[in-house]
Motif scaffolding. Structure first.
Motif, PDB file in Angstrom:
ATOM      1  N   ASP A 205       0.832  -1.206   0.000  1.00  0.00           N
ATOM      2  CA  ASP A 205       0.000   0.000   0.000  1.00  0.00           C
ATOM      3  C   ASP A 205       0.865   1.254   0.000  1.00  0.00           C
ATOM      4  O   ASP A 205       2.087   1.190   0.129  1.00  0.00           O
ATOM      5  CB  ASP A 205      -1.002  -0.006   1.162  1.00  0.00           C
ATOM      6  N   THR A 206       0.213   2.384  -0.158  1.00  0.00           N
ATOM      7  CA  THR A 206       0.912   3.657  -0.377  1.00  0.00           C
ATOM      8  C   THR A 206       1.183   4.434   0.905  1.00  0.00           C
ATOM      9  O   THR A 206       1.585   5.600   0.837  1.00  0.00           O
ATOM     10  CB  THR A 206       0.094   4.558  -1.322  1.00  0.00           C
ATOM     11  N   SER A 207       0.989   3.824   2.062  1.00  0.00           N
ATOM     12  CA  SER A 207       1.208   4.562   3.322  1.00  0.00           C
ATOM     13  C   SER A 207       2.695   4.622   3.638  1.00  0.00           C
ATOM     14  O   SER A 207       3.169   4.107   4.654  1.00  0.00           O
ATOM     15  CB  SER A 207       0.437   3.908   4.468  1.00  0.00           C
ATOM     16  N   VAL A 208       3.426   5.283   2.764  1.00  0.00           N
ATOM     17  CA  VAL A 208       4.879   5.348   2.847  1.00  0.00           C
ATOM     18  C   VAL A 208       5.298   6.484   3.782  1.00  0.00           C
ATOM     19  O   VAL A 208       4.726   7.584   3.744  1.00  0.00           O
ATOM     20  CB  VAL A 208       5.483   5.565   1.443  1.00  0.00           C
ATOM     21  N   LEU A 209       6.277   6.216   4.619  1.00  0.00           N
ATOM     22  CA  LEU A 209       6.873   7.272   5.448  1.00  0.00           C
ATOM     23  C   LEU A 209       7.604   8.240   4.536  1.00  0.00           C
ATOM     24  O   LEU A 209       8.585   7.872   3.891  1.00  0.00           O
ATOM     25  CB  LEU A 209       7.850   6.653   6.450  1.00  0.00           C
ATOM     26  N   TYR A 210       7.104   9.477   4.440  1.00  0.00           N
ATOM     27  CA  TYR A 210       7.739  10.412   3.515  1.00  0.00           C
ATOM     28  C   TYR A 210       8.552  11.462   4.255  1.00  0.00           C
ATOM     29  O   TYR A 210       8.177  11.961   5.303  1.00  0.00           O
ATOM     30  CB  TYR A 210       6.726  11.051   2.570  1.00  0.00           C
ATOM     31  N   LEU A 211       9.720  11.767   3.665  1.00  0.00           N
ATOM     32  CA  LEU A 211      10.625  12.763   4.228  1.00  0.00           C
ATOM     33  C   LEU A 211      10.449  14.112   3.554  1.00  0.00           C
ATOM     34  O   LEU A 211      10.830  15.142   4.114  1.00  0.00           O
ATOM     35  CB  LEU A 211      12.075  12.290   4.071  1.00  0.00           C
ATOM     36  N   ASP A 212       9.922  14.108   2.341  1.00  0.00           N
ATOM     37  CA  ASP A 212       9.652  15.341   1.614  1.00  0.00           C
ATOM     38  C   ASP A 212       8.155  15.623   1.711  1.00  0.00           C
ATOM     39  O   ASP A 212       7.473  15.113   2.587  1.00  0.00           O
ATOM     40  CB  ASP A 212      10.090  15.177   0.150  1.00  0.00           C
ATOM     41  N   MET A 218       5.330  10.697  -3.370  1.00  0.00           N
ATOM     42  CA  MET A 218       4.595   9.798  -4.275  1.00  0.00           C
ATOM     43  C   MET A 218       5.192   9.812  -5.685  1.00  0.00           C
ATOM     44  O   MET A 218       5.244   8.779  -6.354  1.00  0.00           O
ATOM     45  CB  MET A 218       3.121  10.183  -4.315  1.00  0.00           C
ATOM     46  N   LYS A 219       5.646  10.972  -6.119  1.00  0.00           N
ATOM     47  CA  LYS A 219       6.284  11.028  -7.437  1.00  0.00           C
ATOM     48  C   LYS A 219       7.541  10.178  -7.453  1.00  0.00           C
ATOM     49  O   LYS A 219       7.795   9.427  -8.405  1.00  0.00           O
ATOM     50  CB  LYS A 219       6.621  12.473  -7.809  1.00  0.00           C
ATOM     51  N   ARG A 220       8.326  10.258  -6.386  1.00  0.00           N
ATOM     52  CA  ARG A 220       9.539   9.446  -6.317  1.00  0.00           C
ATOM     53  C   ARG A 220       9.192   7.958  -6.275  1.00  0.00           C
ATOM     54  O   ARG A 220       9.823   7.143  -6.946  1.00  0.00           O
ATOM     55  CB  ARG A 220      10.370   9.831  -5.095  1.00  0.00           C
ATOM     56  N   LEU A 221       8.197   7.598  -5.464  1.00  0.00           N
ATOM     57  CA  LEU A 221       7.817   6.192  -5.344  1.00  0.00           C
ATOM     58  C   LEU A 221       7.431   5.604  -6.690  1.00  0.00           C
ATOM     59  O   LEU A 221       7.869   4.502  -7.056  1.00  0.00           O
ATOM     60  CB  LEU A 221       6.659   6.051  -4.354  1.00  0.00           C
ATOM     61  N   ALA A 256      -1.717  14.135  -3.644  1.00  0.00           N
ATOM     62  CA  ALA A 256      -0.402  13.837  -4.220  1.00  0.00           C
ATOM     63  C   ALA A 256      -0.506  12.765  -5.302  1.00  0.00           C
ATOM     64  O   ALA A 256       0.099  12.888  -6.375  1.00  0.00           O
ATOM     65  CB  ALA A 256       0.551  13.385  -3.121  1.00  0.00           C
ATOM     66  N   LEU A 257      -1.267  11.719  -5.050  1.00  0.00           N
ATOM     67  CA  LEU A 257      -1.383  10.626  -6.023  1.00  0.00           C
ATOM     68  C   LEU A 257      -2.155  11.053  -7.262  1.00  0.00           C
ATOM     69  O   LEU A 257      -1.903  10.548  -8.360  1.00  0.00           O
ATOM     70  CB  LEU A 257      -2.047   9.415  -5.368  1.00  0.00           C
ATOM     71  N   ASP A 258      -3.082  11.987  -7.101  1.00  0.00           N
ATOM     72  CA  ASP A 258      -3.804  12.497  -8.273  1.00  0.00           C
ATOM     73  C   ASP A 258      -2.864  13.146  -9.281  1.00  0.00           C
ATOM     74  O   ASP A 258      -3.180  13.231 -10.472  1.00  0.00           O
ATOM     75  CB  ASP A 258      -4.868  13.513  -7.840  1.00  0.00           C
ATOM     76  N   LYS A 259      -1.702  13.606  -8.815  1.00  0.00           N
ATOM     77  CA  LYS A 259      -0.743  14.272  -9.697  1.00  0.00           C
ATOM     78  C   LYS A 259       0.233  13.302 -10.356  1.00  0.00           C
ATOM     79  O   LYS A 259       1.013  13.697 -11.230  1.00  0.00           O
ATOM     80  CB  LYS A 259       0.038  15.330  -8.905  1.00  0.00           C
ATOM     81  N   VAL A 260       0.221  12.041  -9.913  1.00  0.00           N
ATOM     82  CA  VAL A 260       1.082  11.027 -10.532  1.00  0.00           C
ATOM     83  C   VAL A 260       0.401  10.520 -11.796  1.00  0.00           C
ATOM     84  O   VAL A 260      -0.745  10.070 -11.749  1.00  0.00           O
ATOM     85  CB  VAL A 260       1.345   9.857  -9.562  1.00  0.00           C
ATOM     86  N   GLU A 261       1.085  10.586 -12.922  1.00  0.00           N
ATOM     87  CA  GLU A 261       0.478  10.171 -14.180  1.00  0.00           C
ATOM     88  C   GLU A 261       0.300   8.661 -14.210  1.00  0.00           C
ATOM     89  O   GLU A 261       1.234   7.902 -13.942  1.00  0.00           O
ATOM     90  CB  GLU A 261       1.350  10.615 -15.356  1.00  0.00           C
ATOM     91  N   MET A 262      -0.920   8.240 -14.516  1.00  0.00           N
ATOM     92  CA  MET A 262      -1.215   6.822 -14.741  1.00  0.00           C
ATOM     93  C   MET A 262      -2.536   6.722 -15.481  1.00  0.00           C
ATOM     94  O   MET A 262      -3.355   7.651 -15.452  1.00  0.00           O
ATOM     95  CB  MET A 262      -1.266   6.042 -13.419  1.00  0.00           C
ATOM     96  N   ARG A 263      -2.732   5.625 -16.163  1.00  0.00           N
ATOM     97  CA  ARG A 263      -3.962   5.436 -16.921  1.00  0.00           C
ATOM     98  C   ARG A 263      -5.140   5.198 -15.983  1.00  0.00           C
ATOM     99  O   ARG A 263      -4.976   4.803 -14.830  1.00  0.00           O
ATOM    100  CB  ARG A 263      -3.799   4.282 -17.891  1.00  0.00           C
ATOM    101  N   ASP A 264      -6.345   5.413 -16.532  1.00  0.00           N
ATOM    102  CA  ASP A 264      -7.547   5.356 -15.710  1.00  0.00           C
ATOM    103  C   ASP A 264      -7.720   3.999 -15.047  1.00  0.00           C
ATOM    104  O   ASP A 264      -8.107   3.906 -13.875  1.00  0.00           O
ATOM    105  CB  ASP A 264      -8.781   5.691 -16.554  1.00  0.00           C
TER     106      ASP A 264
END
Length: 284
Positions: A205-212, A218-221, A256-264
């Motif tokens: 899942d996306t519950s990543v500990l983020y430093l930024d 999310m973009k880096r991930l 944040a995830l809405d800004k990551v490009e991916m198909r529908d």
């Protein structure tokens, strides 16, 4: 639909009647400067982030810390209050002599949806033989398991117990047990990817500990830690949206995830379809 698959309801006021218990929760879980929230507040925040349903997690640390962050009974109370909003994941300290009985009670009597374990906090290796009765019960009841994986920001939580590679023997022994290694196994993201490629019953899942910021994280991930098309091409049925509330807020992660490009199709899978399959089963 958006399902948040990692929520710790430690400040839900329905289960915050005892001040001493609440203090233990904050100290044990490592979250401070927050107070009890009413359902009106909780649902307003969920609505702001577009979250329709959430998986609530108990945590039994009775042998390692001397108590519970949230008990299975408290979790069942929250779920029964709003079954249209919540799924409940029981927890059992595997060092308890009655661990299997506690889990069976959580499934049979409390009606909880799965099992949550934190190897680093509960101090066990996932492939220890003492875990087999719990895994077999989950298989018997067709219930999924969420594990904490990767690092924890709490000092007294050794990462050796939750490194993604510590779980592989479990997946080999239990190919039909739906398992989520939460937090993308961060910082061992590529080890996590390797496991998902090998074992289709393994999710993260996306519950990543983020430093930024959440956006940078999310973009880096999705574009650096993984190649920019890895998720779409190879992993789009095994990654679930999750926030780790109250440490991190779902609405910030969703933005944040809405800004990551991916198909529908990949976004639909990330936001709800994979969670539904993880919760209830079904073919990949």
């Amino acid at each position: 639909m958006l399902i948040d698959m990692h929520v710790h309801p430690i400040f839900y006021d329905l289960i915050c009647e005892d001040a001493e218990e609440l203090e233990f929760r904050g100290n044990t879980f490592g979250v401070f400067k927050q107070g009890p929230m009413s359902f009106d507040e909780i649902f307003a925040e969920m609505a702001f982030g577009g979250v329709e349903k959430a998986a609530l997690l108990a945590l039994d640390v009775s042998t390692s810390c001397g108590g519970f962050v949230v008990t299975n009974e408290q979790l069942a109370k929250l779920v029964s209050a709003h079954p249209d909003k919540f799924f409940g994941f029981a927890s059992v300290d595997p060092h308890r002599r009655d661990a299997a009985d506690v889990l069976k009670h959580a499934f049979d009597t409390l009606g909880l949806h799965g099992l949550k374990l934190n190897p680093s906090k509960q101090r066990f290796y996932p492939d220890d033989k003492m875990m087999e009765p719990l895994y077999r019960l989950c298989e018997e009841y067709d219930k999924p398991v969420i594990f904490h994986s990767g690092t924890s920001w709490e000092p007294d939580t050794p990462a050796k117990y939750s490194h993604p590679l510590a779980f592989e023997e479990v997946f080999i022994r239990h190919p039909d047990l739906r398992c989520c290694l939460a937090h993308f196994g961060w910082p061992w993201v590529r080890e996590m990817v390797m496991l998902m490629l090998k074992y289709p019953n393994v999710y993260t899942d996306t519950s990543v500990l983020y430093l930024d910021s959440p956006e940078e994280s999310m973009k880096r991930l999705f574009t650096v830690d993984m190649g920019p098309l890895w998720y779409e091409r190879s992993l789009c049925k095994q990654v679930m949206f999750a926030s780790n509330t109250p440490r991190f807020r779902a609405f910030k992660l969703k933005q944040a995830l809405d800004k990551v490009e991916m198909r529908d199709y990949a976004r639909r899978a990330l936001y709800s379809e994979n969670a539904e399959r993880f919760l209830f089963g079904g073919a990949l």
